[in-house]
Design an enzyme around this catalytic site. Sequence first.
Site, PDB file in Angstrom:
ATOM      1  N   GLY A  14     -61.527  15.803  80.772  1.00  0.00           N
ATOM      2  CA  GLY A  14     -61.751  17.130  81.340  1.00  0.00           C
ATOM      3  C   GLY A  14     -62.921  17.244  82.295  1.00  0.00           C
ATOM      4  CG  ASN A  16     -61.100  16.447  88.257  1.00  0.00           C
ATOM      5  OD1 ASN A  16     -61.616  16.641  89.354  1.00  0.00           O
ATOM      6  ND2 ASN A  16     -60.659  15.253  87.871  1.00  0.00           N
ATOM      7  NE  ARG A  67     -40.274  15.490  78.965  1.00  0.00           N
ATOM      8  CZ  ARG A  67     -41.342  14.673  79.010  1.00  0.00           C
ATOM      9  NH1 ARG A  67     -42.501  15.121  79.413  1.00  0.00           N
ATOM     10  NH2 ARG A  67     -41.229  13.417  78.662  1.00  0.00           N
ATOM     11  CG  MET A  92     -52.608  12.188  80.933  1.00  0.00           C
ATOM     12  SD  MET A  92     -52.672  11.636  82.651  1.00  0.00           S
ATOM     13  CE  MET A  92     -52.050   9.967  82.453  1.00  0.00           C
ATOM     14  CG  LEU A  95     -45.214  19.836  83.773  1.00  0.00           C
ATOM     15  CD1 LEU A  95     -46.021  20.482  84.891  1.00  0.00           C
ATOM     16  CD2 LEU A  95     -45.382  20.611  82.467  1.00  0.00           C
ATOM     17  CG  ASN A 109     -51.607  16.946  89.612  1.00  0.00           C
ATOM     18  OD1 ASN A 109     -52.296  16.946  88.586  1.00  0.00           O
ATOM     19  ND2 ASN A 109     -51.094  15.831  90.109  1.00  0.00           N
ATOM     20  CG  HIS A 111     -52.547  11.312  92.389  1.00  0.00           C
ATOM     21  ND1 HIS A 111     -52.103  10.866  91.162  1.00  0.00           N
ATOM     22  CD2 HIS A 111     -52.458  10.255  93.237  1.00  0.00           C
ATOM     23  CE1 HIS A 111     -51.747   9.599  91.265  1.00  0.00           C
ATOM     24  NE2 HIS A 111     -51.944   9.201  92.511  1.00  0.00           N
ATOM     25  CG  ASP A 147     -48.860  11.768  90.913  1.00  0.00           C
ATOM     26  OD1 ASP A 147     -49.418  12.724  90.366  1.00  0.00           O
ATOM     27  OD2 ASP A 147     -48.817  10.626  90.412  1.00  0.00           O
ATOM     28  CD  GLU A 176     -60.220  12.568  90.812  1.00  0.00           C
ATOM     29  OE1 GLU A 176     -59.695  13.367  90.023  1.00  0.00           O
ATOM     30  OE2 GLU A 176     -60.223  11.333  90.620  1.00  0.00           O
TER      31      GLU A 176
END
Length: 217
Positions: A14, A16, A67, A92, A95, A109, A111, A147, A176
Site C-alpha cells: 500500500g 501508492n 469472482r 492483484m 476483475l 490503475n 502499472h 494493464d 509512482e
Amino acid sequence: MTKKRVGILISGRGSNMAALIEACRAPDYPAEIVVVISNSPDAAGLETARAEGILAVAIDHKAYPTRGDFEAVMHRALVNAGVELICNAGFMRLLTTDFVEVWRNRQLNIHPSLLPAFRGLHTHERALEAGVRITGCTVHFVRFEMDEGPIVAQAAVPVLPDDTAETLGQRVLATEHKLYPHALRLIASGEAWADGDAVRFRSPEGKSGALFSAASP
Ligand code: GRF
C-alpha cells in the site's frame, strides 16, 4: 470545492495508497479517500490506512465461491461509502467485465512500466532483459484486458548501467508515488477525462503536465 470521493483497492504493502492519502491532505486537492478495500486480510496497507483514520476493510476473495460474488460485496462497500472514483493500487485480482463496465471510466490503475510495454508481472526484470534505456510508470483507466486502457499520465525513469531489478524497481516506485497523485488530480479536477480509447485534456498545460521524468522536481 467539492472533492471527489475515492475508494482505493489494494492487496499488499500500500505505498501508492499512502502517497494518495498524503496528497489528499492538501486542502486544495480535489479528491478525498473515503474507503480502502483489500482482498487480502493481511495487507499491510490496511493498518496504514486505519492509522490515518480512513475506513479500511478486508474483503477476502477466498471467502466467496465466485469472482462475481466477491466483486458484488466489494461493489456494495464502494457504493455504501459513496465512492465516485476507484484507484487500484497494487490490487492483484483480475476483475470481471461486469465490474469493469459498471465502473467504466471511473477506475484508475497504476502499472510500473511505460505501457503498452511490459504488461503483467516482473516488469523490471523484463525491462532489464530487453535492454531498454528508459522505463517508468503509467496511470491508466481500467479496461477488461490486464494493464490496458486509456493512459492518463506517464513518468519516465532512466535505466542505469548497474541497475538490478531491485534498484530499478525502487526508483520506479518512488516515481509512482509522485505520478499517481498527479494523475488523480487531473481526473478528479475534471482537467482530464476518458473519451472512448483516449484521454482528453481541458488545456494544453494539463496535457503536457501528464508526462514527466524522474528528474523533474
Ligand atoms: C506498484 O509497483 C504498482 O505499480 C503495482 O503494484 C505495486 C504496488 O505497490 N501495480 P504498493 O502496494 O503500492 O506499495
